[in-house]
Scaffold this motif. Structure first.
Motif, PDB file in Angstrom:
ATOM      1  N   GLY A  20       0.810  -1.229   0.000  1.00 29.54           N
ATOM      2  CA  GLY A  20       0.000   0.000   0.000  1.00 29.54           C
ATOM      3  C   GLY A  20       0.835   1.267   0.000  1.00 29.54           C
ATOM      4  O   GLY A  20       0.304   2.366   0.079  1.00 29.54           O
ATOM      5  N   ALA A  21       2.153   1.106  -0.070  1.00 32.97           N
ATOM      6  CA  ALA A  21       3.010   2.295  -0.076  1.00 32.97           C
ATOM      7  C   ALA A  21       3.418   2.632  -1.503  1.00 32.97           C
ATOM      8  O   ALA A  21       3.299   1.811  -2.418  1.00 32.97           O
ATOM      9  N   GLY A  22       3.909   3.839  -1.683  1.00 32.39           N
ATOM     10  CA  GLY A  22       4.345   4.291  -3.006  1.00 32.39           C
ATOM     11  C   GLY A  22       5.361   5.405  -2.849  1.00 32.39           C
ATOM     12  O   GLY A  22       5.926   5.580  -1.758  1.00 32.39           O
ATOM     13  N   PRO A  23       5.600   6.121  -3.921  1.00 29.21           N
ATOM     14  CA  PRO A  23       6.618   7.175  -3.856  1.00 29.21           C
ATOM     15  C   PRO A  23       6.195   8.327  -2.951  1.00 29.21           C
ATOM     16  O   PRO A  23       4.999   8.554  -2.739  1.00 29.21           O
ATOM     17  N   ALA A  24       7.169   9.035  -2.427  1.00 29.84           N
ATOM     18  CA  ALA A  24       6.905  10.236  -1.633  1.00 29.84           C
ATOM     19  C   ALA A  24       7.090  11.426  -2.558  1.00 29.84           C
ATOM     20  O   ALA A  24       8.190  11.963  -2.677  1.00 29.84           O
ATOM     21  N   GLU A  25       6.003  11.775  -3.217  1.00 31.10           N
ATOM     22  CA  GLU A  25       6.088  12.842  -4.224  1.00 31.10           C
ATOM     23  C   GLU A  25       6.616  14.135  -3.594  1.00 31.10           C
ATOM     24  O   GLU A  25       6.198  14.513  -2.502  1.00 31.10           O
ATOM     25  N   GLY A  26       7.519  14.774  -4.311  1.00 27.10           N
ATOM     26  CA  GLY A  26       7.977  16.096  -3.891  1.00 27.10           C
ATOM     27  C   GLY A  26       9.060  16.083  -2.817  1.00 27.10           C
ATOM     28  O   GLY A  26       9.545  17.145  -2.421  1.00 27.10           O
ATOM     29  N   LEU A  27       9.432  14.915  -2.309  1.00 31.40           N
ATOM     30  CA  LEU A  27      10.487  14.879  -1.291  1.00 31.40           C
ATOM     31  C   LEU A  27      11.721  14.197  -1.858  1.00 31.40           C
ATOM     32  O   LEU A  27      11.613  13.159  -2.506  1.00 31.40           O
ATOM     33  N   VAL A  28      12.870  14.800  -1.601  1.00 32.54           N
ATOM     34  CA  VAL A  28      14.116  14.217  -2.100  1.00 32.54           C
ATOM     35  C   VAL A  28      14.851  13.589  -0.921  1.00 32.54           C
ATOM     36  O   VAL A  28      15.196  14.280   0.041  1.00 32.54           O
ATOM     37  N   PRO A  29      15.080  12.268  -0.984  1.00 32.53           N
ATOM     38  CA  PRO A  29      15.743  11.623   0.153  1.00 32.53           C
ATOM     39  C   PRO A  29      17.227  11.973   0.205  1.00 32.53           C
ATOM     40  O   PRO A  29      17.816  12.332  -0.814  1.00 32.53           O
ATOM     41  N   PRO A  30      17.832  11.865   1.389  1.00 33.61           N
ATOM     42  CA  PRO A  30      19.279  12.083   1.491  1.00 33.61           C
ATOM     43  C   PRO A  30      20.049  11.011   0.716  1.00 33.61           C
ATOM     44  O   PRO A  30      19.456   9.988   0.337  1.00 33.61           O
ATOM     45  N   PRO A  31      21.340  11.199   0.467  1.00 30.99           N
ATOM     46  CA  PRO A  31      22.123  10.213  -0.279  1.00 30.99           C
ATOM     47  C   PRO A  31      22.017   8.827   0.353  1.00 30.99           C
ATOM     48  O   PRO A  31      21.972   8.712   1.583  1.00 30.99           O
ATOM     49  N   ASP A  32      21.981   7.799  -0.488  1.00 27.03           N
ATOM     50  CA  ASP A  32      21.935   6.401  -0.034  1.00 27.03           C
ATOM     51  C   ASP A  32      20.668   6.043   0.739  1.00 27.03           C
ATOM     52  O   ASP A  32      20.658   5.080   1.503  1.00 27.03           O
ATOM     53  N   CYS A  33      19.639   6.842   0.585  1.00 29.09           N
ATOM     54  CA  CYS A  33      18.363   6.541   1.234  1.00 29.09           C
ATOM     55  C   CYS A  33      17.251   6.537   0.187  1.00 29.09           C
ATOM     56  O   CYS A  33      17.407   7.095  -0.897  1.00 29.09           O
ATOM     57  N   ARG A  34      16.163   5.878   0.517  1.00 27.26           N
ATOM     58  CA  ARG A  34      14.957   5.926  -0.313  1.00 27.26           C
ATOM     59  C   ARG A  34      13.783   6.244   0.586  1.00 27.26           C
ATOM     60  O   ARG A  34      13.768   5.840   1.747  1.00 27.26           O
ATOM     61  N   TYR A  35      12.798   6.933   0.019  1.00 25.46           N
ATOM     62  CA  TYR A  35      11.540   7.155   0.729  1.00 25.46           C
ATOM     63  C   TYR A  35      10.448   6.302   0.111  1.00 25.46           C
ATOM     64  O   TYR A  35      10.355   6.185  -1.118  1.00 25.46           O
ATOM     65  N   THR A  36       9.590   5.750   0.965  1.00 26.28           N
ATOM     66  CA  THR A  36       8.284   5.292   0.496  1.00 26.28           C
ATOM     67  C   THR A  36       7.254   5.970   1.395  1.00 26.28           C
ATOM     68  O   THR A  36       7.577   6.435   2.498  1.00 26.28           O
ATOM     69  N   ARG A  37       6.031   6.044   0.902  1.00 23.95           N
ATOM     70  CA  ARG A  37       5.018   6.756   1.685  1.00 23.95           C
ATOM     71  C   ARG A  37       3.676   6.050   1.603  1.00 23.95           C
ATOM     72  O   ARG A  37       3.299   5.528   0.552  1.00 23.95           O
ATOM     73  N   ARG A  38       2.994   5.996   2.736  1.00 21.19           N
ATOM     74  CA  ARG A  38       1.632   5.466   2.755  1.00 21.19           C
ATOM     75  C   ARG A  38       0.813   6.408   3.617  1.00 21.19           C
ATOM     76  O   ARG A  38       0.992   6.466   4.826  1.00 21.19           O
ATOM     77  N   GLY A  39      -0.026   7.222   2.988  1.00 24.25           N
ATOM     78  CA  GLY A  39      -0.832   8.207   3.723  1.00 24.25           C
ATOM     79  C   GLY A  39       0.064   9.158   4.494  1.00 24.25           C
ATOM     80  O   GLY A  39       0.991   9.747   3.944  1.00 24.25           O
ATOM     81  N   ASP A  40      -0.174   9.268   5.820  1.00 24.62           N
ATOM     82  CA  ASP A  40       0.615  10.233   6.599  1.00 24.62           C
ATOM     83  C   ASP A  40       1.886   9.610   7.189  1.00 24.62           C
ATOM     84  O   ASP A  40       2.515  10.189   8.057  1.00 24.62           O
ATOM     85  N   ARG A  41       2.224   8.416   6.696  1.00 25.85           N
ATOM     86  CA  ARG A  41       3.485   7.814   7.159  1.00 25.85           C
ATOM     87  C   ARG A  41       4.509   7.863   6.047  1.00 25.85           C
ATOM     88  O   ARG A  41       4.251   7.441   4.916  1.00 25.85           O
ATOM     89  N   LEU A  42       5.679   8.371   6.437  1.00 23.73           N
ATOM     90  CA  LEU A  42       6.793   8.433   5.492  1.00 23.73           C
ATOM     91  C   LEU A  42       7.872   7.477   6.000  1.00 23.73           C
ATOM     92  O   LEU A  42       8.161   7.455   7.194  1.00 23.73           O
ATOM     93  N   TYR A  43       8.410   6.671   5.088  1.00 22.07           N
ATOM     94  CA  TYR A  43       9.415   5.679   5.492  1.00 22.07           C
ATOM     95  C   TYR A  43      10.759   6.022   4.889  1.00 22.07           C
ATOM     96  O   TYR A  43      10.881   6.157   3.669  1.00 22.07           O
ATOM     97  N   LEU A  44      11.729   6.155   5.764  1.00 22.62           N
ATOM     98  CA  LEU A  44      13.095   6.433   5.319  1.00 22.62           C
ATOM     99  C   LEU A  44      13.874   5.119   5.379  1.00 22.62           C
ATOM    100  O   LEU A  44      14.090   4.548   6.451  1.00 22.62           O
ATOM    101  N   HIS A  45      14.260   4.624   4.196  1.00 23.07           N
ATOM    102  CA  HIS A  45      15.017   3.367   4.099  1.00 23.07           C
ATOM    103  C   HIS A  45      16.491   3.727   3.988  1.00 23.07           C
ATOM    104  O   HIS A  45      16.887   4.421   3.047  1.00 23.07           O
ATOM    105  N   LEU A  46      17.292   3.234   4.916  1.00 21.23           N
ATOM    106  CA  LEU A  46      18.713   3.608   4.951  1.00 21.23           C
ATOM    107  C   LEU A  46      19.555   2.496   4.330  1.00 21.23           C
ATOM    108  O   LEU A  46      19.785   1.463   4.951  1.00 21.23           O
ATOM    109  N   PHE A  47      19.998   2.731   3.090  1.00 21.64           N
ATOM    110  CA  PHE A  47      20.785   1.706   2.382  1.00 21.64           C
ATOM    111  C   PHE A  47      22.205   1.612   2.925  1.00 21.64           C
ATOM    112  O   PHE A  47      22.837   0.572   2.857  1.00 21.64           O
ATOM    113  N   THR A  48      22.743   2.731   3.412  1.00 22.83           N
ATOM    114  CA  THR A  48      24.025   2.653   4.131  1.00 22.83           C
ATOM    115  C   THR A  48      23.812   3.338   5.475  1.00 22.83           C
ATOM    116  O   THR A  48      22.857   4.121   5.647  1.00 22.83           O
TER     117      THR A  48
END
Ligand code: GLC
Length: 415
Positions: free
Chosen positions: A317-345
């Protein structure tokens, strides 16, 4: 479409008699095998350990929400008891329909059902000897088969699709493979397979079904980038949902001596990457000829599963976080009012999130719901350690990286 974009993660299964050759599902074409040479795999196909309930358990355990299974691959072998051919599971030593119990087992675990069906057929007597056909270099064979009538093959194709869509209850997606316009046998794919008519048949028999984009009609309900990590915007043009299909080791069918296995960590990062870019991931397993997922596949599915057990809400049920740019080596996913910061390093202590100042009410690690404290520039006027722009928010991370394939911070957004 909503179940599909909600699901985000599915299992692809490539299974047929090529599992016995155990050197890629294209073995018949790659090695120019004749029907007679290929027959040995049919004659010895007896998957005595086949138990689709175990496959469904592995898929559900990995957090997958749907399955797509090869009913027939390019070699023409059929997993089900088709009335239109003898080239099918029920005529092998195994002697049983392999599709019906699979559909039932996956459905029982709540997974949606998709059927892959090959448009190519290297066994059918009316499929033209084209650029992929195993006998493409055999001039005598080509001369003797020049009169092949693709229209007859198309009748067979339509008839088999009708069987598949009338015998197994509700089918959620139809995955045709594949067309090669202008590089075939004179006729364009869509003319050869009568794609429009075929699509109409599919929609008439199963109005709710989703159909992929490989019928050479220039479109579909979803697109299918293959073994590439697409960039958002380059596929799904026109807003079409997309699903990238990926292998564990580069081969779709069971490939015993293949050493190109992706690590579980890479597979988790690929899944996150897909969701962050707005797509699904269809991850393939090629079961072996005894009917089992091999240990190297099981190990990876379970590792993905242990990550998914704790992190699935950053995926389903999550998707892209439109309009937000994640920090280097991270990805965002978003589901409603929850934003997920995935830390690759793993960063040293701080991670600065642009544009989030004043927008986060609370933050925690997803794996254990422990608070992740943060501060914002205005909290500490004149703080000389933190030279960050005014719109940033800074997370304070522990030095120790949590033991997860990809650690995730869950941010509760205020708006
Ligand atoms: C291809 C290949 C194939 C595989 C498929 C999966 O077109 O021919 O073997 O089934 O893609 O996307």
């Amino acid at each position: 479409m909503s179940w599909f974009t909600e699901a985000r993660f599915g299992l692809f299964i490539h299974w047929g008699i090529y599992a016995a050759a155990a050197r890629h599902e294209w073995v018949k074409s790659r090695e120019r095998l004749t029907d007679a040479q290929y027959q040995r795999y049919f004659d010895h196909f007896d998957p005595d350990l086949y138990d689709p309930a175990r496959w469904a358990d592995e898929a559900a355990g990995a957090g997958m929400r749907y399955v797509v299974v090869t009913t027939k691959h390019h070699d023409g072998f059929c997993l089900w008891d088709s009335d239109l051919t003898d080239y099918k599971a029920t005529r092998t030593p195994h002697g049983r329909d392999l599709l019906a119990p699979l559909v039932e087992a996956f459905r029982e675990r709540g997974l949606r059902i998709g059927l892959y069906h090959s448009l190519l057929d290297w066994h059918h007597p009316d499929f033209p000897v084209d650029l992929h056909h195993p006998q493409r270099d055999d001039q005598e064979f080509k001369a003797a088969t020049a009169g092949r009538d693709v229209a007859k093959y198309a009748d067979y194709l339509h008839g088999q699709v009708e069987e598949l869509l009338t015998r197994y209850g509700r089918i959620d997606s139809m995955w045709f493979d594949f067309s090669y316009p202008g590089r075939g046998f004179g006729a364009k794919g869509r003319e050869a397979w009568r794609s429009e008519e075929l699509l109409a048949l599919v929609r008439r028999l199963q109005p709710q079904i989703l159909v992929n984009n490989r019928l050479d009609l220039g479109t579909g309900d979803f697109t299918t980038p293959e073994q590439v990590m697409p960039t958002a915007g380059t596929v799904g043009a026109g807003g079409l949902p997309w699903e990238s299909c990926q292998t564990l080791n580069g081969s779709w069918g069971y490939d015993r001596d293949n050493l190109d296995w992706k690590s579980a960590g890479l597979l988790v990062r690929m899944l996150v990457e897909n969701v962050a870019r707005g797509g699904n991931m269809l991850l393939n397993v090629g079961p072996n000829a005894r009917g089992e997922f091999e240990p190297r596949a099981v190990e990876r599915l379970r590792a993905i599963g242990s990550w998914m057990r704790l992190h699935s809400r950053a995926v389903h049920g999550a998707g892209p976080a439109e309009g937000l740019v994640p920090p280097p080596d991270c990805r965002y996913t978003r589901r409603g009012d929850r934003l997920y910061l995935h830390l690759f390093t793993w960063p040293m202590r701080h991670v600065h999130l642009a544009g989030l100042r004043g927008r986060v009410e609370y933050a925690q690690f997803l794996h254990d719901a422990s608070e992740v404290r943060f501060h914002e520039p205005a909290d500490e006027p004149g703080h000389h350690y933190l030279a960050v722009p005014q719109d940033h928010l800074t997370l304070q991370l522990p030095v120790q990286r949590p033991d997860a394939a990809v650690p995730v911070v869950e941010l509760f957004l205020t708006h």
